[in-house]
Design an enzyme around this catalytic site. Structure first.
Site, PDB file in Angstrom:
ATOM      1  N   LYS A 298       0.826  -1.214   0.000  1.00 52.11           N
ATOM      2  CA  LYS A 298       0.000   0.000   0.000  1.00 52.11           C
ATOM      3  C   LYS A 298       0.859   1.262   0.000  1.00 52.11           C
ATOM      4  O   LYS A 298       0.470   2.272  -0.578  1.00 52.11           O
ATOM      5  CB  LYS A 298      -0.953   0.011   1.203  1.00 52.11           C
TER       6      LYS A 298
ATOM      7  N   LYS B  25     -11.382 -11.314 -10.214  1.00 48.75           N
ATOM      8  CA  LYS B  25     -12.300 -11.440  -9.091  1.00 48.75           C
ATOM      9  C   LYS B  25     -13.314 -10.298  -9.063  1.00 48.75           C
ATOM     10  O   LYS B  25     -12.981  -9.172  -9.400  1.00 48.75           O
ATOM     11  CB  LYS B  25     -11.448 -11.410  -7.824  1.00 48.75           C
TER      12      LYS B  25
ATOM     13  N   LYS C 138     -15.318  -4.850  -4.895  1.00 48.18           N
ATOM     14  CA  LYS C 138     -15.936  -3.560  -4.568  1.00 48.18           C
ATOM     15  C   LYS C 138     -15.282  -2.429  -5.334  1.00 48.18           C
ATOM     16  O   LYS C 138     -15.923  -1.477  -5.738  1.00 48.18           O
ATOM     17  CB  LYS C 138     -15.715  -3.262  -3.072  1.00 48.18           C
TER      18      LYS C 138
HETATM   19  P1  ATP Z   1     -11.548  -4.403  -2.581  1.00 55.03           P
HETATM   20  O1  ATP Z   1     -11.726  -4.352  -4.058  1.00 55.03           O
HETATM   21  O2  ATP Z   1     -11.597  -3.058  -1.929  1.00 55.03           O
HETATM   22  O3  ATP Z   1     -10.385  -5.246  -2.118  1.00 55.03           O
HETATM   23  P2  ATP Z   1     -13.278  -6.619  -2.079  1.00 55.03           P
HETATM   24  O4  ATP Z   1     -14.560  -6.736  -2.819  1.00 55.03           O
HETATM   25  O5  ATP Z   1     -12.139  -7.486  -2.491  1.00 55.03           O
HETATM   26  O6  ATP Z   1     -12.878  -5.098  -2.032  1.00 55.03           O
HETATM   27  P3  ATP Z   1     -12.645  -6.934   0.710  1.00 55.03           P
HETATM   28  O7  ATP Z   1     -13.077  -5.870   1.665  1.00 55.03           O
HETATM   29  O8  ATP Z   1     -11.222  -6.979   0.249  1.00 55.03           O
HETATM   30  O9  ATP Z   1     -13.626  -6.881  -0.553  1.00 55.03           O
HETATM   31  O10 ATP Z   1     -13.018  -8.345   1.318  1.00 55.03           O
HETATM   32  C1  ATP Z   1     -14.109  -8.565   2.182  1.00 55.03           C
HETATM   33  C2  ATP Z   1     -14.365 -10.048   2.262  1.00 55.03           C
HETATM   34  O11 ATP Z   1     -15.014 -10.480   1.066  1.00 55.03           O
HETATM   35  C3  ATP Z   1     -13.114 -10.901   2.382  1.00 55.03           C
HETATM   36  O12 ATP Z   1     -13.382 -11.948   3.288  1.00 55.03           O
HETATM   37  C4  ATP Z   1     -12.898 -11.446   0.997  1.00 55.03           C
HETATM   38  O13 ATP Z   1     -12.235 -12.690   1.012  1.00 55.03           O
HETATM   39  C5  ATP Z   1     -14.326 -11.580   0.482  1.00 55.03           C
HETATM   40  N1  ATP Z   1     -14.402 -11.419  -0.975  1.00 55.03           N
HETATM   41  C6  ATP Z   1     -14.127 -10.298  -1.654  1.00 55.03           C
HETATM   42  N2  ATP Z   1     -14.340 -10.472  -2.955  1.00 55.03           N
HETATM   43  C7  ATP Z   1     -14.756 -11.742  -3.125  1.00 55.03           C
HETATM   44  C8  ATP Z   1     -15.141 -12.532  -4.259  1.00 55.03           C
HETATM   45  N3  ATP Z   1     -15.135 -12.021  -5.483  1.00 55.03           N
HETATM   46  N4  ATP Z   1     -15.532 -13.802  -4.071  1.00 55.03           N
HETATM   47  C9  ATP Z   1     -15.555 -14.312  -2.822  1.00 55.03           C
HETATM   48  N5  ATP Z   1     -15.193 -13.641  -1.705  1.00 55.03           N
HETATM   49  C10 ATP Z   1     -14.806 -12.363  -1.846  1.00 55.03           C
HETATM   50 MG    MG Z   2     -10.127  -7.277  -1.529  1.00 59.67          MG
END
Ligand code: ATP
Ligand code: MG
Length: 327
Positions: free
Chosen positions: A111, A193, A196
């Site tokens: 980061k 993947k 968010k």
């Molecule tokens: P960012 O893009 O900000 O990293 P993110 O969607 O990856 O956001 P996180 O806040 O990093 O979300 O993760 C929150 C939880 O959701 C974690 O436990 C992560 O493993 C799970 N998660 C995130 N994206 C996925 C996905 N596409 N499929 C399954 N689990 C997910």
């Molecule tokens: Mg993430």
């Protein structure tokens, strides 16, 4: 009952990937563990945040989790910044943590490389996380691979403090690497993947998307030209992703889903996936709408703050005395 603690970052909009990969698992954990859940809002400000959206997201996140089935009777739910002892304990632990140890954290390295003017908080973040964990004598911390190093750090800090002051101040926590929740991929680019922070919302189903939007996104999901509903992630990532979604949300095996749709074309299959996703998300949204402005939500958060503040005070007091911060 063993105790677990989960921190949630109040940033971005929750996706179907988050629901399937993380929230569903937490709903299962609440039957097995005494569970503490907090909104890690102090962690969120280690990187720049817009105050208005941050404040909205804090409340929003809890309403979503409750709407998804997190039961306030089975979980202690609170907001990190409303419990003053997290930062106090973190300060003492920072003073007991070698500077170099924090420089080895891979998340910090990643980061800080991305943002040249990073804050000091980004550097000390893992110690705040250690206090989050150590304040409540938790047995397990559910963690993805990305946070495992931080749980290791919390263990090291706890062991060091216990040894230094010849007292069992902290319980040594273990990481809990769950059975893998399914991984959901982007609908437009199924090689990546669903996230968010994706820059293309068409590939991402947000929990709060309306029915029309959900249907449109699924109907336009990238597929292939074979026209067979078969699970083959390497050659048919788009269809395989939709099969995974269907399988998880219907509690059917991948095989059973393949069988059910063996004579369907992609249009029919996608419509069935859309129907299912809508049937899961609409009730969640209805519950969310009832909760978001409710007194009930405030009561849950007030109770969580009060309960955890009492617990955390005891731990803080013990640590403070051990260190010599008393008259
Ligand atoms: P960012 O893009 O900000 O990293 P993110 O969607 O990856 O956001 P996180 O806040 O990093 O979300 O993760 C929150 C939880 O959701 C974690 O436990 C992560 O493993 C799970 N998660 C995130 N994206 C996925 C996905 N596409 N499929 C399954 N689990 C997910
Ligand atoms: Mg993430």
């Amino acid at each position: 009952m063993k105790r677990i603690l989960t921190g949630l970052q109040p940033t971005g909009c929750i996706t179907l990937g988050n629901y399937i990969g993380a929230i569903k698992q937490m709903v299962e954990y609440q039957e097995k563990y005494e569970s503490f859940i907090f909104v890690a809002d102090m962690h969120a400000i280690t990187v720049p945040q817009d105050p208005e959206s941050l404040s909205f997201n804090i409340r929003n996140l809890i309403a979503i989790y409750l709407a998804c089935g997190i039961d306030p009777k089975k979980n202690t739910i609170f907001i990190q910044s409303e419990n003053l002892y997290h930062a106090n304990v973190s300060w003492i632990l920072e003073c007991l943590t070698p500077y170099g140890e924090l420089g080895r954290m891979t998340q910090f390295k990643d980061k800080s490389k991305k943002n040249k003017s990073f804050s000091a908080g980004l550097y000390t973040y893992p110690v705040l996380m250690a206090s989050d964990i150590l304040l409540y004598d938790v047995d397990y911390v559910p963690t993805g691979q990305d946070q495992k190093q931080h749980v290791e750090l919390a263990r090291n800090i706890a062991e060091r403090v216990n040894k230094k002051y010849k007292e069992n101040i902290f319980k040594i926590p273990e990481p809990l690497i769950g059975k893998h929740g399914a991984k959901i991929y982007d609908l437009v680019n199924p090689d990546k993947k669903m996230s968010k922070s994706s820059d293309n919302p068409k590939g991402v189903i947000y929990l709060m998307d309306d029915e029309k939007t959900i249907r449109k996104k699924i109907m336009s999901a990238t597929t292939d030209s074979e026209m067979k509903v078969i699970y083959d992630p390497d050659n048919k990532p788009g269809i395989s992703n939709l099969i995974t979604i269907y399988s998880v949300l219907s509690n059917k095996t991948i095989k059973a889903v393949e069988k059910k749709f063996k004579d369907s074309n992609y249009g029919e299959f996608k419509r069935a996936v859309a129907d299912l996703v809508v049937s899961v998300l609409i009730p969640i949204q209805e519950k969310y709408n009832k909760l978001i402005d409710s007194k009930k939500l405030d009561k849950i958060l007030d109770d969580g703050r009060d309960k955890t503040s009492l617990m955390a005070f005891e731990k803080y007091d013990k640590l403070k005395k051990a260190v010599g911060l008393h008259r």
